[in-house]
Enzyme design. Structure first.
Site, PDB file in Angstrom:
ATOM      1  N   SER A 107      16.629  -7.294 -14.422  1.00  0.00           N
ATOM      2  CA  SER A 107      16.619  -8.084 -13.108  1.00  0.00           C
ATOM      3  C   SER A 107      15.270  -8.172 -12.730  1.00  0.00           C
ATOM      4  CB  SER A 107      17.492  -7.152 -11.986  1.00  0.00           C
ATOM      5  OG  SER A 107      17.007  -7.946 -10.878  1.00  0.00           O
ATOM      6  N   TYR A 130      15.387 -14.789 -10.936  1.00  0.00           N
ATOM      7  CA  TYR A 130      15.837 -15.282  -9.625  1.00  0.00           C
ATOM      8  C   TYR A 130      14.782 -16.344  -9.322  1.00  0.00           C
ATOM      9  CZ  TYR A 130      19.160 -11.850  -7.861  1.00  0.00           C
ATOM     10  OH  TYR A 130      20.180 -10.823  -7.523  1.00  0.00           O
ATOM     11  N   THR A 156      20.102 -16.677 -12.509  1.00  0.00           N
ATOM     12  CA  THR A 156      20.978 -16.397 -11.537  1.00  0.00           C
ATOM     13  C   THR A 156      21.084 -17.574 -10.323  1.00  0.00           C
ATOM     14  OG1 THR A 156      20.902 -14.068 -11.788  1.00  0.00           O
ATOM     15  CG2 THR A 156      21.921 -14.996  -9.518  1.00  0.00           C
ATOM     16  N   LYS A 252      24.145 -17.735 -14.655  1.00  0.00           N
ATOM     17  CA  LYS A 252      24.742 -16.664 -14.044  1.00  0.00           C
ATOM     18  C   LYS A 252      25.348 -17.228 -12.611  1.00  0.00           C
ATOM     19  CE  LYS A 252      24.682 -11.814 -13.000  1.00  0.00           C
ATOM     20  NZ  LYS A 252      24.716 -11.707 -11.447  1.00  0.00           N
ATOM     21  N   HIS A 276      28.884 -12.484  -8.416  1.00  0.00           N
ATOM     22  CA  HIS A 276      27.855 -11.314  -7.959  1.00  0.00           C
ATOM     23  C   HIS A 276      28.623 -10.164  -7.726  1.00  0.00           C
ATOM     24  CE1 HIS A 276      23.342 -11.959  -7.573  1.00  0.00           C
ATOM     25  NE2 HIS A 276      23.391 -10.636  -6.960  1.00  0.00           N
TER      26      HIS A 276
HETATM   27  C1  LIG Z   1      23.627  -2.935  -6.968  1.00  0.00           C
HETATM   28  C2  LIG Z   1      23.683  -4.394  -7.591  1.00  0.00           C
HETATM   29  C3  LIG Z   1      22.368  -5.029  -7.658  1.00  0.00           C
HETATM   30  C4  LIG Z   1      22.480  -6.298  -8.261  1.00  0.00           C
HETATM   31  N1  LIG Z   1      21.338  -6.817  -8.547  1.00  0.00           N
HETATM   32  C5  LIG Z   1      21.338  -8.198  -9.197  1.00  0.00           C
HETATM   33  C6  LIG Z   1      20.220  -8.884  -9.526  1.00  0.00           C
HETATM   34  O1  LIG Z   1      19.234  -8.324  -9.150  1.00  0.00           O
HETATM   35  N2  LIG Z   1      20.213  -9.978 -10.218  1.00  0.00           N
HETATM   36  C7  LIG Z   1      21.441 -10.489 -10.461  1.00  0.00           C
HETATM   37  O2  LIG Z   1      21.661 -11.486 -11.143  1.00  0.00           O
HETATM   38  N3  LIG Z   1      22.845  -9.898 -10.087  1.00  0.00           N
HETATM   39  C8  LIG Z   1      22.667  -8.394  -9.537  1.00  0.00           C
HETATM   40  N4  LIG Z   1      23.760  -7.882  -9.409  1.00  0.00           N
HETATM   41  C9  LIG Z   1      25.100  -8.585  -9.689  1.00  0.00           C
HETATM   42  C10 LIG Z   1      25.072  -8.028 -11.206  1.00  0.00           C
HETATM   43  O3  LIG Z   1      24.458  -8.616 -12.108  1.00  0.00           O
HETATM   44  C11 LIG Z   1      26.891  -8.476 -11.663  1.00  0.00           C
HETATM   45  O4  LIG Z   1      26.924  -9.815 -11.304  1.00  0.00           O
HETATM   46  C12 LIG Z   1      27.948  -7.589 -10.706  1.00  0.00           C
HETATM   47  O5  LIG Z   1      27.406  -6.383 -10.575  1.00  0.00           O
HETATM   48  C13 LIG Z   1      29.112  -7.616 -11.437  1.00  0.00           C
HETATM   49  O6  LIG Z   1      30.242  -6.902 -10.892  1.00  0.00           O
HETATM   50  P1  LIG Z   1      30.441  -5.331 -11.197  1.00  0.00           P
HETATM   51  O7  LIG Z   1      29.576  -4.542 -10.496  1.00  0.00           O
HETATM   52  O8  LIG Z   1      31.816  -5.147 -10.483  1.00  0.00           O
HETATM   53  O9  LIG Z   1      30.702  -5.041 -12.668  1.00  0.00           O
HETATM   54  C14 LIG Z   1      23.911  -6.765  -8.622  1.00  0.00           C
HETATM   55  C15 LIG Z   1      25.016  -5.965  -8.495  1.00  0.00           C
HETATM   56  C16 LIG Z   1      25.127  -4.678  -7.697  1.00  0.00           C
HETATM   57  C17 LIG Z   1      25.836  -3.754  -7.747  1.00  0.00           C
END
Ligand SMILES: Cc1cc2nc3c(=O)[nH]c(=O)nc-3n(C[C@H](O)[C@H](O)[C@H](O)COP(=O)(O)O)c2cc1C
Length: 390
Positions: A107, A130, A156, A252, A276
């Protein structure tokens, strides 16, 4: 040592070990958390067709995502602040993913910097970008991803503004941390986590501090993160980023067939059907329910991946059977990391792999190529019958 047989076991250990504010940060959706919940519960509405007397020897879950070999169609999604769940978390999660033969996505909001991760792993990883208001920072970040030899850019698109997660506000999860009294008490009980965190120097946003203009410490970082995401992001900027990057590009956060068509026009290599993990637009469709209409619109022209809600190999199989060409896991890997570090991520991948492999076999399929909609029982109203949109 508890017997760990499913992702839920890892979550229990993670919850026990980790300060509440970081567990809650992971285990939250935005607002009412409807979309967060339905991301997982909608998988339960799909059923698998059991088939018998089919030779199940010589099975393999190996396939490719954007032309790169993976031992199963499950990559690690980008998760911000992973290094606060377990010291050096991004480096360890990347090592676990690579050793398992799959891919890790770092990330922008990681604790370990892109250079740091690159220095500690032997294979290229994917980098998630981002788009920030500070365009120079964005351009430099793309350059840094190239210098680190990242093998794909995951851009993203669903976070120009931040969905509100009530628990983070109530817990005082901010930069720098302002924990509530209850959380200060909770932190003091999580001594194993605290002791381990004291041993690493990596405790801030490594890609940002010292790189973004005027961000040299936690206080200036606080001001920067509050207003850094670019609300003006549009398809022209996406095209510009594709041009600057010049390598494999994954978009994404696509949840609508019209946006999938626009992503196709930009010339992306793949899209990730994602909300997300239910952290942005509460009330949006779960990813698995949004998937069919997106596949109908662009599925034969671009690789379609899916994330949000995957907690088992059966979920992966359902997404692949529907027509996805790959999936990502966010929380399932974080539960493993927060429970047991690198070994926990490996365990999460092993669990999902075994579930995928066995379920595939019991559906009468031996390879990922053979997995198709024929093994799925999809309720007639699964994609929803909606009134026409404008
Ligand atoms: C704690 C947390 C932080 C996240 N941070 C980012 C991030 O920095 N960038 C991003 O594109 N998605 C981020 N996401 C989304 C994840 O990339 C992903 O889309 C999502 O976790 C998928 O769902 P799941 O947790 O049910 O597998 C984050 C998700 C979580 C749970």
């Amino acid at each position: 040592m508890p017997v760990i047989t499913e992702i839920e076991d890892l979550k229990r250990i993670y919850r026990h070990r980790t300060p509440k504010m970081f567990f809650d940060y992971c285990e939250s959706g935005s607002w009412t958390e409807q979309t967060f919940r339905e991301n997982s519960s909608d998988f339960d509405k799909l059923y698998l067709r059991q088939r018998v007397a089919v030779d199940m020897t010589g099975r393999s879950t190996a396939t490719q995502m954007i032309g790169q070999d993976v031992s199963m169609p499950v990559a690690l999604a980008p998760v911000g602040s992973t290094g606060m769940q377990w010291p050096d978390g991004e480096i360890l999660a990347c090592k676990a993913a690579h050793a398992f033969g799959t891919q890790f996505t770092l990330s922008t909001m990681s604790v370990c910097s892109i250079e740091d991760v690159a220095a500690h792993v032997d294979k290229p990883f994917w980098f998630q970008l981002y788009v920030m208001r500070d365009w120079d920072f964005v351009v430099r970040m793309i350059e840094r991803a190239k210098e680190a030899k990242c093998s794909a850019l995951v851009l993203t698109l669903d976070l120009q503004i931040l969905g509100q997660r009530h628990k983070d506000l109530k817990n005082g999860l901010s930069v720098p941390l302002r924990p509530s009294l209850a959380n200060i008490f909770d932190l003091s009980t999580k001594w194993a986590w605290g002791r381990a965190m004291m041993k690493t120097p990596r405790r801030t946003f490594g890609n940002i501090v010292g790189h973004a203009k005027g961000v040299s410490n936690l206080t200036s970082l606080s001001a920067w993160t509050a207003e850094s995401f670019d609300p003006r992001l549009d398809w022209e900027k996406v095209k510009e980023i594709k041009r600057l990057w010049g390598g494999p590009l994954i978009l994404k956060g696509i949840l609508d067939a019209e946006d999938a068509k626009l992503a196709l026009n930009v010339g992306a290599d793949a899209i990730v059907v994602s909300n997300h993990g239910g952290r942005q637009l509460d009330g949006a469709l779960s990813s698995i329910r949004a998937l069919p209409s997106i596949l109908d619109a662009v599925g034969d022209k671009i690789e379609v991946h899916l994330d949000s809600g995957i907690r088992s190999g059966q979920d992966v199989l359902k997404a692949m059977a529907m027509g996805a060409k790959g999936t990502f896991i966010g929380r399932a890997a974080i539960y493993g990391l927060g429970a047991m570090g690198q070994a926990g991520v490996t365990r999460a991948l092993e669990i999902i792999h075994k579930e995928l492999d066995f379920s595939m076999a019991l559906c009468g399929r031996r390879t990922i190529d053979e997995v198709d909609r024929d093994i799925l029982l999809i309720p007639e109203d699964f994609s929803g019958k909606w009134q026409a949109t404008a």
